[in-house]
Scaffold this motif. Structure first.
Motif, mmCIF file in Angstrom:
data_model
loop_
_atom_site.group_PDB
_atom_site.id
_atom_site.type_symbol
_atom_site.label_atom_id
_atom_site.label_comp_id
_atom_site.label_asym_id
_atom_site.label_seq_id
_atom_site.Cartn_x
_atom_site.Cartn_y
_atom_site.Cartn_z
ATOM 1 N N UNK A 197 -36.139 -9.504 21.927
ATOM 2 C CA UNK A 197 -36.987 -10.530 21.310
ATOM 3 C C UNK A 197 -38.413 -10.021 21.165
ATOM 4 N N UNK A 198 -38.867 -9.230 22.155
ATOM 5 C CA UNK A 198 -40.206 -8.659 22.066
ATOM 6 C C UNK A 198 -40.300 -7.700 20.879
ATOM 7 N N UNK A 199 -39.247 -6.906 20.678
ATOM 8 C CA UNK A 199 -39.214 -6.000 19.527
ATOM 9 C C UNK A 199 -39.271 -6.777 18.219
ATOM 10 N N UNK A 200 -38.511 -7.870 18.160
ATOM 11 C CA UNK A 200 -38.483 -8.663 16.926
ATOM 12 C C UNK A 200 -39.814 -9.377 16.705
ATOM 13 N N UNK A 201 -40.242 -10.167 17.696
ATOM 14 C CA UNK A 201 -41.437 -11.004 17.523
ATOM 15 C C UNK A 201 -42.718 -10.181 17.460
ATOM 16 N N UNK A 246 -42.968 -6.685 16.705
ATOM 17 C CA UNK A 246 -43.049 -5.540 15.798
ATOM 18 C C UNK A 246 -42.236 -5.720 14.515
ATOM 19 N N UNK A 247 -40.920 -5.711 14.636
ATOM 20 C CA UNK A 247 -40.087 -5.713 13.438
ATOM 21 C C UNK A 247 -40.203 -7.007 12.635
ATOM 22 N N UNK A 248 -40.362 -8.151 13.315
ATOM 23 C CA UNK A 248 -40.553 -9.412 12.611
ATOM 24 C C UNK A 248 -41.811 -9.405 11.757
ATOM 25 N N UNK A 249 -42.987 -9.087 12.341
ATOM 26 C CA UNK A 249 -44.217 -9.018 11.540
ATOM 27 C C UNK A 249 -44.136 -8.016 10.391
ATOM 28 N N UNK A 250 -43.530 -6.860 10.636
ATOM 29 C CA UNK A 250 -43.443 -5.841 9.581
ATOM 30 C C UNK A 250 -42.617 -6.351 8.409
ATOM 31 N N UNK A 288 -54.791 -3.354 1.748
ATOM 32 C CA UNK A 288 -53.399 -2.976 1.501
ATOM 33 C C UNK A 288 -52.500 -3.721 2.473
ATOM 34 N N UNK A 289 -51.219 -3.707 2.207
ATOM 35 C CA UNK A 289 -50.274 -4.477 3.013
ATOM 36 C C UNK A 289 -50.194 -3.967 4.444
ATOM 37 N N UNK A 290 -50.534 -2.697 4.659
ATOM 38 C CA UNK A 290 -50.433 -2.124 6.005
ATOM 39 C C UNK A 290 -51.492 -2.705 6.931
ATOM 40 N N UNK A 291 -52.625 -3.102 6.389
ATOM 41 C CA UNK A 291 -53.607 -3.814 7.203
ATOM 42 C C UNK A 291 -53.105 -5.215 7.540
ATOM 43 N N UNK A 292 -52.431 -5.864 6.604
ATOM 44 C CA UNK A 292 -51.837 -7.179 6.883
ATOM 45 C C UNK A 292 -50.796 -7.054 7.994
ATOM 46 N N UNK A 293 -50.016 -5.983 7.944
ATOM 47 C CA UNK A 293 -49.011 -5.739 8.997
ATOM 48 C C UNK A 293 -49.702 -5.525 10.339
ATOM 49 N N UNK A 294 -50.794 -4.755 10.342
ATOM 50 C CA UNK A 294 -51.525 -4.518 11.586
ATOM 51 C C UNK A 294 -51.988 -5.834 12.206
ATOM 52 N N UNK A 295 -52.621 -6.703 11.414
ATOM 53 C CA UNK A 295 -53.128 -7.964 11.946
ATOM 54 C C UNK A 295 -51.996 -8.893 12.369
ATOM 55 N N UNK A 296 -50.889 -8.845 11.668
ATOM 56 C CA UNK A 296 -49.728 -9.669 12.030
ATOM 57 C C UNK A 296 -49.185 -9.224 13.388
ATOM 58 N N UNK A 356 -49.214 -11.395 16.963
ATOM 59 C CA UNK A 356 -47.993 -11.711 17.690
ATOM 60 C C UNK A 356 -47.919 -11.015 19.043
ATOM 61 N N UNK A 357 -48.272 -9.729 19.064
ATOM 62 C CA UNK A 357 -48.074 -8.946 20.278
ATOM 63 C C UNK A 357 -49.258 -9.050 21.244
ATOM 64 N N UNK A 358 -50.476 -8.930 20.713
ATOM 65 C CA UNK A 358 -51.646 -8.908 21.587
ATOM 66 C C UNK A 358 -52.153 -10.314 21.910
#
Length: 327
Positions: A152-156, A158-162, A220-228, A232-234
Motif C-alpha cells: 500500500x505504501x508503494x501504491x499510495x 509512489x506508483x499511485x501518484x505517478x 512539465x508533468x514530472x514536476x507534478x509527479x514530484x509534488x504528488x 502523499x509520501x512526505x
C-alpha cells in the motif's frame, strides 16, 4: 471569435475521457472486490484448519493490501494509452515548459499545505451537513493501513501518484488542451477530485488538481509527479508517522505548524500575485460555449453520479448495519 471551433467538440472529448475514467474506476473496483473475495476464501480455509491462526493469517495478508491497486494501474496504463491513440508515451509525457525556479518551488510546496487546510474545512462542513440528517461516516485510518503494508505504501506513495499524473495531467490535460489551458486544468481537476470517490478527499484532490495542471502546462508533468509524491509520501504519510511515533503534543504542533506556514505563504502569494493570476486566466480561458457544450456530455454526468454514489455508500452502510442488528 465568439464561439468555439465547431470542427472540435468538447462534449465528445470530455465524454471520451470521462468514459475512460469510469471504465478504469470500475476495473479498480472489480479487481479490489475479487481480491477481497480471494482473501476471504483464504481466511476461511485457515479457519477450518486452525481457528487460532486466523488473526495471524489476516495480519500477514494485510501486507499485500496494495496488490489490487497495483494490478489496476497496470491495466489503466493500457486504457489511457488507447484513449490517447498511443500518444500518452510519445507526446503527453514529453512536454517541456519553463525552468523551475527556487521561489516557485517553495510556493508550490506551500500550496500543498494551504490545500490541506482549505479542504479540511470544506470536508468538515460536508460532515456536519450529513450528520444533521443522521448520516455518519466511518473513519478508517488509511494511514495506519499504509504503514502496516509495504504494498500500500508503494501504491499510495509512489506508483499511485505517478500513474494518476499520467492519466490526469498526461492523457487528460493533453486530450483537452485544444480548448484552452483553463478548460483542461479545471475539468481534469474536477474529475480528479471525483475520481477518489470519497468526500474526505474530494475537495483536496480537486484543489491540488488545479495546481498540478498548472505545473504540468507551465513546467512539465514530472514536476507534478514530484509534488504528488511529496504530498502523499512526505506530508500525508510523514505526518501520520510522526503523530503515532513521537510525543502527541509535539506531533500536533508540528502538523499545525506545517499547514499554517503553507497557508500563510499561499495567502500572501494570492494577495500579491492576484493581478498576474487574473491575467493568466484571461489569456488562457476557453472560447464562449466550451464549458456549456462539455457539460452536456452524458458520460461526464455518468461519472459524476457514479463517484458521488460511491462516496455516499460509507455513510449509508452503518444505517443498514444498525437495522440488521435491531432486526
Amino acid at each position: 471569435m465568439n464561439q468555439y471551433n465547431r470542427l472540435l467538440d468538447p462534449k465528445k472529448d470530455i465524454g471520451r475521457y470521462s468514459g475512460t475514467l469510469a471504465i478504469y474506476l470500475l476495473v479498480m473496483t472489480l479487481v479490489t472486490v475479487l481480491w477481497e473475495v480471494l482473501l476471504g476464501l483464504t481466511i476461511a480455509g485457515s479457519l477450518r484448519k486452525d481457528p487460532s491462526q486466523v488473526t495471524e493469517k489476516l495480519n500477514a495478508l494485510n501486507v499485500w493490501a496494495g496488490i489490487p491497486y497495483l494490478i489496476s494501474i497496470s491495466i489503466g496504463l493500457f486504457l489511457f494509452n488507447a484513449y490517447r491513440k498511443k500518444a500518452l508515451y510519445k507526446y503527453d509525457l514529453k512536454h517541456k515548459g519553463r525552468k523551475m525556479t527556487l521561489s516557485v518551488f517553495f510556493i508550490l510546496l506551500a500550496f500543498l499545505g494551504f490545500s490541506q487546510v482549505f479542504s479540511s474545512v470544506m470536508t468538515q462542513v460536508i460532515e456536519r451537513m450529513f450528520e444533521t440528517i443522521g448520516l455518519h461516516s466511518p473513519t478508517p485510518d488509511l494511514g495506519d493501513t499504509i504503514e502496516r503494508s509495504w504494498t500500500m505504501l508503494l501504491y499510495a506513495g509512489f506508483f499511485g501518484p505517478i500513474t494518476e499524473e499520467f492519466f490526469f495531467r498526461g492523457a487528460g490535460l493533453r486530450g483537452l488542451e485544444r480548448y484552452g489551458k483553463i478548460f483542461a486544468i479545471v475539468m481534469t481537476a474536477i474529475l480528479f477530485g471525483l475520481f477518489h470517490a470519497n468526500f474526505d478527499q474530494l475537495f483536496f484532490a480537486s484543489i491540488i488538481g488545479l495546481g498540478f495542471g498548472y505545473i504540468a502546462f507551465e513546467y512539465n508533468i514530472w514536476w507534478a509527479i514530484f509534488y504528488h509524491i511529496f504530498n502523499n509520501f512526505v506530508i500525508s504519510q510523514g505526518l501520520h508517522y510522526v503523530a503515532y511515533h513521537v510525543d502527541e503534543g509535539l506531533a500536533n504542533w508540528l502538523q499545525i505548524g506545517v499547514l499554517a506556514i503553507g497557508s500563510i505563504v499561499m495567502i500572501v502569494v494570492l494577495a500579491t500575485k492576484w493581478p498576474a493570476i487574473k491575467a493568466y486566466i484571461q489569456a488562457n480561458k476557453p472560447q464562449p460555449g466550451v464549458f456549456q457544450r462539455a457539460l452536456a456530455s452524458f458520460w461526464f454526468w455518468f461519472f459524476v453520479l457514479f463517484t458521488i454514489l460511491m462516496s455516499i455508500v460509507p455513510y449509508v452502510i452503518p444505517i443498514f448495519q444498525m437495522a440488521n442488528l435491531k432486526g
